[in-house]
Write a protein that holds these residues in place. Structure first.
Motif, PDB file in Angstrom:
ATOM      1  N   ASN A   1       0.943  -1.294  -0.009  1.00 39.33           N
ATOM      2  CA  ASN A   1       0.021  -0.007   0.021  1.00 39.33           C
ATOM      3  C   ASN A   1       0.804   1.246  -0.012  1.00 39.33           C
ATOM      4  OD1 ASN A   1      -2.216  -1.622   0.147  1.00 39.33           O
ATOM      5  ND2 ASN A   1      -2.660  -1.629   2.032  1.00 39.33           N
ATOM      6  N   ILE A   2       1.883   1.358   0.765  1.00 40.88           N
ATOM      7  CA  ILE A   2       2.698   2.438   0.724  1.00 40.88           C
ATOM      8  C   ILE A   2       3.429   2.653  -0.604  1.00 40.88           C
ATOM      9  CG2 ILE A   2       4.860   3.257   1.977  1.00 40.88           C
ATOM     10  CD1 ILE A   2       4.265   1.833   4.375  1.00 40.88           C
ATOM     11  N   LEU A   3       3.985   1.490  -1.197  1.00 45.41           N
ATOM     12  CA  LEU A   3       4.755   1.788  -2.207  1.00 45.41           C
ATOM     13  C   LEU A   3       3.869   2.251  -3.284  1.00 45.41           C
ATOM     14  CD1 LEU A   3       6.912  -1.595  -2.209  1.00 45.41           C
ATOM     15  CD2 LEU A   3       7.546   0.715  -1.844  1.00 45.41           C
ATOM     16  N   ARG A   4       2.377   1.633  -3.540  1.00 43.87           N
ATOM     17  CA  ARG A   4       1.502   2.182  -4.590  1.00 43.87           C
ATOM     18  C   ARG A   4       1.384   3.464  -4.212  1.00 43.87           C
ATOM     19  NH1 ARG A   4      -1.583  -1.823  -7.445  1.00 43.87           N
ATOM     20  NH2 ARG A   4      -2.400  -0.083  -8.594  1.00 43.87           N
ATOM     21  N   GLY A   5       1.280   3.948  -3.077  1.00 45.10           N
ATOM     22  CA  GLY A   5       0.778   5.444  -2.666  1.00 45.10           C
ATOM     23  C   GLY A   5       1.750   6.300  -3.179  1.00 45.10           C
ATOM     24  N   ILE A   6       3.240   5.897  -3.072  1.00 48.25           N
ATOM     25  CA  ILE A   6       4.399   6.692  -3.439  1.00 48.25           C
ATOM     26  C   ILE A   6       4.176   6.720  -4.982  1.00 48.25           C
ATOM     27  CG2 ILE A   6       6.722   6.712  -3.859  1.00 48.25           C
ATOM     28  CD1 ILE A   6       7.078   5.236  -1.151  1.00 48.25           C
ATOM     29  N   LEU A   7       4.025   5.856  -5.583  1.00 49.61           N
ATOM     30  CA  LEU A   7       3.750   5.923  -7.175  1.00 49.61           C
ATOM     31  C   LEU A   7       2.614   6.905  -7.495  1.00 49.61           C
ATOM     32  CD1 LEU A   7       4.198   2.247  -8.518  1.00 49.61           C
ATOM     33  CD2 LEU A   7       6.006   3.905  -8.278  1.00 49.61           C
ATOM     34  N   SER A   8       1.717   6.794  -6.809  1.00 52.53           N
ATOM     35  CA  SER A   8       0.532   7.567  -7.007  1.00 52.53           C
ATOM     36  C   SER A   8       0.728   9.108  -6.881  1.00 52.53           C
ATOM     37  CB  SER A   8      -0.761   7.104  -6.481  1.00 52.53           C
ATOM     38  OG  SER A   8      -1.393   6.223  -6.790  1.00 52.53           O
ATOM     39  N   ALA A   9       1.483   9.153  -5.925  1.00 52.78           N
ATOM     40  CA  ALA A   9       2.007  10.883  -5.482  1.00 52.78           C
ATOM     41  C   ALA A   9       3.012  11.274  -6.490  1.00 52.78           C
ATOM     42  CB  ALA A   9       2.449  10.776  -4.004  1.00 52.78           C
ATOM     43  N   THR A  10       3.861  10.349  -6.660  1.00 52.42           N
ATOM     44  CA  THR A  10       4.756  10.780  -7.893  1.00 52.42           C
ATOM     45  C   THR A  10       4.158  11.021  -9.250  1.00 52.42           C
ATOM     46  OG1 THR A  10       6.355   9.187  -6.788  1.00 52.42           O
ATOM     47  CG2 THR A  10       7.111   9.728  -9.130  1.00 52.42           C
ATOM     48  N   GLU A  11       3.324  10.251  -9.668  1.00 49.15           N
ATOM     49  CA  GLU A  11       2.606  10.614 -11.058  1.00 49.15           C
ATOM     50  C   GLU A  11       1.906  11.750 -10.862  1.00 49.15           C
ATOM     51  OE1 GLU A  11       0.192   6.662 -11.117  1.00 49.15           O
ATOM     52  OE2 GLU A  11       1.133   6.665 -13.290  1.00 49.15           O
ATOM     53  N   LYS A  12       1.152  11.932  -9.646  1.00 49.47           N
ATOM     54  CA  LYS A  12       0.462  13.125  -9.621  1.00 49.47           C
ATOM     55  C   LYS A  12       1.171  14.336  -9.860  1.00 49.47           C
ATOM     56  CE  LYS A  12      -3.080  15.418  -6.543  1.00 49.47           C
ATOM     57  NZ  LYS A  12      -3.158  15.697  -5.365  1.00 49.47           N
ATOM     58  N   ALA A  13       2.302  14.327  -8.912  1.00 56.77           N
ATOM     59  CA  ALA A  13       3.523  15.453  -9.148  1.00 56.77           C
ATOM     60  C   ALA A  13       3.990  15.597 -10.349  1.00 56.77           C
ATOM     61  CB  ALA A  13       4.754  15.149  -7.823  1.00 56.77           C
ATOM     62  N   ALA A  14       4.279  14.601 -10.966  1.00 59.70           N
ATOM     63  CA  ALA A  14       4.825  14.763 -12.324  1.00 59.70           C
ATOM     64  C   ALA A  14       3.971  15.173 -13.399  1.00 59.70           C
ATOM     65  CB  ALA A  14       5.577  13.665 -12.691  1.00 59.70           C
ATOM     66  N   SER A  15       2.685  14.798 -13.319  1.00 63.82           N
ATOM     67  CA  SER A  15       1.747  15.048 -14.142  1.00 63.82           C
ATOM     68  C   SER A  15       1.071  16.430 -14.260  1.00 63.82           C
ATOM     69  CB  SER A  15       0.456  13.981 -14.484  1.00 63.82           C
ATOM     70  OG  SER A  15      -0.173  14.157 -13.171  1.00 63.82           O
ATOM     71  N   ASN A  16       0.981  16.939 -12.934  1.00 59.07           N
ATOM     72  CA  ASN A  16       0.791  18.233 -12.693  1.00 59.07           C
ATOM     73  C   ASN A  16       1.663  19.206 -13.521  1.00 59.07           C
ATOM     74  OD1 ASN A  16      -1.238  17.783 -11.021  1.00 59.07           O
ATOM     75  ND2 ASN A  16      -0.361  18.351  -9.293  1.00 59.07           N
ATOM     76  N   LYS A  17       2.704  18.884 -13.631  1.00 55.69           N
ATOM     77  CA  LYS A  17       3.765  19.441 -14.275  1.00 55.69           C
ATOM     78  C   LYS A  17       3.390  19.322 -15.790  1.00 55.69           C
ATOM     79  CE  LYS A  17       7.658  19.072 -16.734  1.00 55.69           C
ATOM     80  NZ  LYS A  17       8.378  18.246 -17.542  1.00 55.69           N
ATOM     81  N   ALA A  18       3.402  18.071 -16.283  1.00 50.65           N
ATOM     82  CA  ALA A  18       3.197  18.110 -17.616  1.00 50.65           C
ATOM     83  C   ALA A  18       1.847  18.876 -17.984  1.00 50.65           C
ATOM     84  CB  ALA A  18       2.826  16.491 -17.949  1.00 50.65           C
ATOM     85  N   GLY A  19       0.703  18.585 -17.360  1.00 49.97           N
ATOM     86  CA  GLY A  19      -0.328  19.255 -17.753  1.00 49.97           C
ATOM     87  C   GLY A  19      -0.497  20.800 -17.090  1.00 49.97           C
ATOM     88  N   SER A  20       0.690  21.415 -17.105  1.00 48.88           N
ATOM     89  CA  SER A  20       0.807  22.805 -16.397  1.00 48.88           C
ATOM     90  C   SER A  20      -0.395  23.655 -17.009  1.00 48.88           C
ATOM     91  CB  SER A  20       1.995  23.463 -16.378  1.00 48.88           C
ATOM     92  OG  SER A  20       2.504  23.469 -17.781  1.00 48.88           O
TER      93      SER A  20
END
Lengths: 255, 255
Positions: free
Chosen positions: B232-251
């Motif tokens: 659960n923790i590892l999946r949570g880290i991936l989701s947070a990472t994707e969100k942080a990175a895609s916020n940037k892509a979809g700026s």
């Protein structure tokens, strides 16, 4: 040691089983097969097919009319038996027997016979009583009759395991979990610092409310005994993550 | 314990071998057989003949199109391998593996898969990389390919020996390393998919030039025997990472 162990099959009816036996023997490094009064042809299409490349052992097998002749030169004879019969006899497991073999086989003249009976009726009481001991493969009591080649497979596998233990051959030992160098303590600590920083950056971790996040991650990665090469990958992932996330945070700034 | 061990056969070509496998399983008290994409009929005259009274296990065998489906609920999957391939993987002997099984099988939800490959080519690298560890039966290096039913026989014999040893000394059991449940195979596979997607998103991974990145990460996390909570923790880290990175892509876009 293995060259001093003879497999003796009495009254075998199925050529396929003889083929399966020689394949198992050659797989485990045994070469000496004696057949007592086989009830089928030895060299057939089926026995050669089941031997699967070990058919030289079929051709080299010696055929005897009686058990006595097949084991005449043997210093130890052990008969495979489903259960002790009317007359109790020394009974060993395959493992206990195999563990004694290095010592039994020390002398150049030592010969150990492992004797297996007919597919349908096993060894007769007279045959069992010509053996020094009986070996019983532990089985489900409701379904205890093993295929002949399967019984030989278990027995010769135990012989090889005992031989390997004696050799302390490198291949007998467990290969280490990894062939690469483990990360040092310092490398791991730098990783955990970098990981925590990155988790803050992506918004997954709040050091003010740590729960047990870092402790749980530490336990996971310490348990895994991370290698140096893996450590490089994990650090690379963190750097790429920081870059992807901070580009966003610094939107409009350089890079 | 024995009822929690599943034998998985991939791409078997010979009905006789399947018959030999179920006979060996029933002899040693195992009942759970899964067949992945068999390349022959399962219920034939030959398989029933070789099963020799254990044909109920042939009828109860479940057939799956893929290895993933056959082991989805398994908490430990171990693949039979002649030798470690290009990428070294944790390698155990049948005996060492079997000695760990009483502890692995303690929980009611525990399921251990012992995975065996094709008669002609064994398990593919992709299949081996879905296993936590590999088991190698010690053999004559000049003739190392065991018959499929013989390999299963050795493995299930070691399972029974370990089970019997446990019956004799129930108090000798170790306490488990952790009190939490291990992630299932399906949970791990979803994690690896999510991980690969995220690594592409942050620019660390190029599926066109994979090097051995995903294989190395698989080996690391499979070796670690990740628990559900950690997953659960590892999946949570991936989701947070994707969100942080895609916020940037979809700026400039929403949120």
């Amino acid at each position: 040691m293995l060259e001093r162990i003879r497999i003796v099959l009495i009254g075998t009816s199925h050529p396929g089983n003889i083929g399966g036996v020689v394949r198992a023997m050659h797989n485990m490094g045994l070469t000496d097969l004696a057949l007592v009064a086989p009830r089928c042809d030895v060299i057939t299409q089926e026995s050669i097919s089941r031997a699967s490349g070990a058919d030289h052992l079929l051709h080299n097998a010696r055929v005897y009319p009686t058990l006595e002749e097949a084991v005449a030169d043997c210093t130890l004879a052990v008969g495979a038996s489903a259960r002790s019969r009317t007359l109790p006899w020394p009974m060993v497991t395959p493992r206990t027997l195999a563990e004694r073999l290095p010592q039994e086989c020390q002398s150049e003249d030592a010969r150990v016979a492992l004797v297996f009976g007919r597919e349908d009726s096993g060894l007769s009481n007279a045959e069992l009583q010509r053996c020094h001991a009986h070996v019983h493969i532990p089985t489900n009591p409701d379904f205890s009759s093993l295929n002949l080649a399967a019984a030989v497979q278990v027995m010769v596998y135990e012989c090889r395991m005992a031989w390997l233990a004696q050799q302390e051959e490198p291949s007998a030992q467990e290969t280490p979990d990894t062939e690469e160098a483990p990360a040092t303590h310092a490398e791991l600590e730098r990783y955990f610092e970098h990981l925590e920083r990155t988790l803050v950056t992506v918004g997954f971790h709040d050091p003010a409310q740590p729960r047990q996040l870092m402790a749980r991650l530490r336990r996971l990665y310490l348990r895994a005994r991370v290698e140096k090469m893996e450590m490089n990958i994990l650090r690379g992932i963190l750097s790429a993550t920081e870059k992807a996330a901070s580009n966003k945070a610094g939107s409009g700034a350089n890079h």
